[in-house]
Design an enzyme around this catalytic site. Sequence first.
Site, short mmCIF file in Angstrom:
data_model
loop_
_atom_site.label_atom_id
_atom_site.label_comp_id
_atom_site.label_asym_id
_atom_site.label_seq_id
_atom_site.Cartn_x
_atom_site.Cartn_y
_atom_site.Cartn_z
N LYS A 63 37.08 41.37 39.08
CA LYS A 63 37.18 39.93 39.30
C LYS A 63 37.23 39.11 38.01
CE LYS A 63 35.08 39.83 43.89
NZ LYS A 63 34.03 39.22 44.75
N ASP A 99 35.67 33.08 47.08
CA ASP A 99 34.29 33.51 47.35
C ASP A 99 33.33 32.33 47.36
OD1 ASP A 99 34.73 36.24 47.64
OD2 ASP A 99 34.44 36.66 45.51
#
Length: 276
Positions: A63, A99
């Site tokens: 990420k 997220d």
Amino acid sequence: MMRFALFGNPVAQTLSPLMHNAALRAMGIAGSYEAVLVEDLGKAVRSLRDGGLDGASVTIPFKEKVMDLLDGLDAEAEEIGAVNTIVKRGGRLIGFNTDARALFLSLAAVLDIAGRTFAVLGTGGTARAALHAVRRGGGKAVVLGRTSAKVRELAARWNCRGCVLAELAAVRADVIVNTTPVGMGARADETPLGALRAAECSAGWVVDVIYRPLRTRLLREAEAAGRHTLGGAEMFVRQGAEQIRLWTGAEPPLSLMREVVLRQLEEEEAAGRRGT
């Protein structure tokens, strides 16, 4: 035919293909989504750039690393310092983070974020998303990790307190949020608290972003200690729904996605209780 993929390592535990493919079918979109075990991140991104894929999800441990391989970043992803979604726009690869919004909405549905102190366990990309969600909701955060250098770096970036994980019992937190992978896959029998018990922490809420298993050891022990708990399934569904919205421009079937994921997780939990 649209093609999407998840880049990660490991990926065997993910329900993303099940969820995304069900959503694409329900939307009448001719497309597919698959999990790709990535050893070479650069090669995976090139496969997206060269036209083989129309978009990608990004998970552990990429990420943060993937950001340098993209052509641009959404403002929120840049602020968070982590990307979990790649969108192709005009031949350019743009990184987004779904997220943070997903966790914010999941938390806000069950508790008041404002004024509460959140102990965020972990220092990776999901921890950064959690810190963003807490700040967005008006909460306070304390970041905790195993390595003091990483904790100091993240705490400085987010202007919050940082501690090593062993100091958790001394942190006066209202909510514990686990963003580490401890409790899933090969580590399903472990808890990020180690020898510390949930009852020894001040938090009235324990949140785990892990969604598989549905109830991690951390959540089971917290429930046994009388704490309120929130698993990661809702966050998982919401971040996936936002990814589909970004890739297709169409409204995703959130309720269906939730139903598909929860049915699978509940079946697995029931099988586990039967010992099968």
